[in-house]
Structure formats: structure tokens, C-alpha cells
Design an enzyme around this catalytic site. Sequence first.
Site, PDB file in Angstrom:
ATOM      1  N   CYS A   6       0.818  -1.212   0.000  1.00 26.97           N
ATOM      2  CA  CYS A   6       0.000   0.000   0.000  1.00 26.97           C
ATOM      3  C   CYS A   6       0.854   1.267   0.000  1.00 26.97           C
ATOM      4  CB  CYS A   6      -0.917  -0.002   1.222  1.00 26.97           C
ATOM      5  SG  CYS A   6      -2.332   1.106   1.030  1.00 26.97           S
ATOM      6  N   ASP A 123      -6.385  -2.978  11.314  1.00 31.49           N
ATOM      7  CA  ASP A 123      -5.234  -2.074  11.379  1.00 31.49           C
ATOM      8  C   ASP A 123      -5.084  -1.516  12.803  1.00 31.49           C
ATOM      9  OD1 ASP A 123      -3.122  -0.525  10.454  1.00 31.49           O
ATOM     10  OD2 ASP A 123      -4.323   0.687   9.081  1.00 31.49           O
TER      11      ASP A 123
HETATM   12  O1  LIG Z   1      -0.641   4.886   4.661  1.00 28.63           O
HETATM   13  C1  LIG Z   1      -1.221   5.952   4.838  1.00 28.63           C
HETATM   14  O2  LIG Z   1      -0.613   7.030   4.827  1.00 28.63           O
HETATM   15  C2  LIG Z   1      -2.705   5.984   5.078  1.00 28.63           C
HETATM   16  C3  LIG Z   1      -3.284   7.185   5.424  1.00 28.63           C
HETATM   17  C4  LIG Z   1      -4.649   7.268   5.629  1.00 28.63           C
HETATM   18  C5  LIG Z   1      -5.436   6.147   5.502  1.00 28.63           C
HETATM   19  C6  LIG Z   1      -4.876   4.919   5.153  1.00 28.63           C
HETATM   20  C7  LIG Z   1      -3.505   4.821   4.958  1.00 28.63           C
HETATM   21  N1  LIG Z   1      -2.922   3.602   4.668  1.00 28.63           N
HETATM   22  C8  LIG Z   1      -3.714   2.442   4.421  1.00 28.63           C
HETATM   23  C9  LIG Z   1      -3.098   1.116   4.533  1.00 28.63           C
HETATM   24  O3  LIG Z   1      -3.668   0.144   4.057  1.00 28.63           O
HETATM   25  C10 LIG Z   1      -1.815   0.916   5.293  1.00 28.63           C
HETATM   26  O4  LIG Z   1      -1.066  -0.007   4.591  1.00 28.63           O
HETATM   27  C11 LIG Z   1      -2.128   0.424   6.713  1.00 28.63           C
HETATM   28  O5  LIG Z   1      -2.661   1.479   7.442  1.00 28.63           O
HETATM   29  C12 LIG Z   1      -0.858  -0.099   7.450  1.00 28.63           C
HETATM   30  O6  LIG Z   1       0.176   0.825   7.407  1.00 28.63           O
HETATM   31  P1  LIG Z   1       1.556   0.550   8.180  1.00 28.63           P
HETATM   32  O7  LIG Z   1       1.264   0.542   9.633  1.00 28.63           O
HETATM   33  O8  LIG Z   1       2.440   1.652   7.752  1.00 28.63           O
HETATM   34  O9  LIG Z   1       2.070  -0.784   7.726  1.00 28.63           O
END
Ligand SMILES: O=C(O)c1ccccc1NCC(=O)[C@H](O)[C@H](O)COP(=O)(O)O
Length: 207
Positions: A6, A123
Site C-alpha cells: 500500500c 489495522d
Molecule cells: O498509509 C497511509 O498514509 C494511510 C493514510 C490514511 C489512511 C490509510 C492509509 N494507509 C492504508 C493502509 O492500508 C496501510 O497499509 C495500513 O494502514 C498499514 O500501514 P503501516 O502501519 O504503515 O504498515
Amino acid sequence: MIVKVCGMRDAENIRQVEQTGADWMGFIDYDRSPRYVKGVPEYLPASLQKVGVFVNASLPHIQERIADWRLDFVQLHGKESPDFCQQLRPTGVKVIKAFSLHTPEDVQATEEYVPYCDYFLFDTPCKEYGGSGKTFDWELLTHYQGSVPFLLSGGLNPTSLEALSAFHHPQWAGIDLNSGFEQAPGIKDAASLSTFIHSFKQNKYNF
Ligand SMILES: O=C(O)c1ccccc1NCC(=O)[C@H](O)[C@H](O)COP(=O)(O)O
């Protein structure tokens, strides 16, 4: 198992990540995210399923993005209601509802979304709605007994393989990788992703 990467936006990096063994690629349409894609991504992957990520966006806006970004999935990270998810059904895209899990009650709150979603994404709670880089307590998922398959998300990084190998749930369908594999916001380390995805798919969870 499904592997979603993502928060992509750079054309060259998208092409690199397309070769890592990932199945789905996420593009973030939320202007407060450091991974925000303004306009249409310069390159859209041909071989991966494309996921548009939204936070409390309007239905017409999402419909426009479905067409412009040629989306296969819509992932909703805000306070979108079950009715809103239902309204997306006629568009033909599959719907992923993201839930921030803090308590067993948060898990119970998924129940009313079951008829209108194809996947859930579990999440870590954070004020930015996603991309926190932090893990949540996966034990909470013992309270999830629903029928909708889910992606495990939040803080997964190159050191997460051991924890993932110890995780079990009948509805576990895949993982979501983001900031734990970044060199800069929105730029992924393709070599690191490739190694991780290969190991993840080689182990006993490749069913
Ligand atoms: O990644 C972002 O900046 C984000 C911002 C706002 C809404 C969703 C967002 N990401 C979505 C995802 O699917 C991410 O991969 C998920 O939150 C996990 O992120 P991480 O903890 O960095 O692996």
C-alpha cells in the site's frame, strides 16, 4: 495468501514493486497522507489488482476515482457506514472496510458490515487513519468470528515473519505492507519486499 503493498505513487517504484510477488497494490487518495496520490498515478500496474484507499470521501468522488484509476477494490479507512458500503456495490468494485482495533468491542462493530464487504482490513488505531507503522494486539482477533475474510495490517516490516508464522485464524486471507518497507514516504524498498514476500509465500501459509 494475498499480499497487498500500500501507499505507492512513484511510477518507477510501482514498476519495481510490480515484480516483487505482491498481488494487490494500494493508492492513497487522502490529502493528509504523506503517500497521497494527486491526480492519476503516472503508471498503473497491469498485473496487480488496484486498490484505492479513501478516508470519508464522497460517493461521487470515489466513483470518479474508480474510473480514472481503473480500480478493482475500494478500501475505506474512515467512518463510512454499512449503508455507504452498500451504495458502492453497483459500481462493481470489491469493497474492503478497514477497522482500527483497540478493544473487543471494535471487533464486534464489524458485524453490521458483513453483507456489504468483500474483505476487512484490521489495522492499528491512529489519528492519521492509517500508515502508523505500529502493530496492534493480534490477540484481539480471537474475538473475530465473522464470515468476511481479512487482511492483517499495521506495522508489518522485514522482522515480522516469525510473528506471522505463529498467527492463525480461519478467516485470515492476507497481509498489508506499507511504511515498514519504505525508504521514504511512498517509496518502497523493492528488494526488501521481494525477499519478504518470497519467504512469506514459501512457508506453510501459502494455501
Ligand atoms: O498509509 C497511509 O498514509 C494511510 C493514510 C490514511 C489512511 C490509510 C492509509 N494507509 C492504508 C493502509 O492500508 C496501510 O497499509 C495500513 O494502514 C498499514 O500501514 P503501516 O502501519 O504503515 O504498515
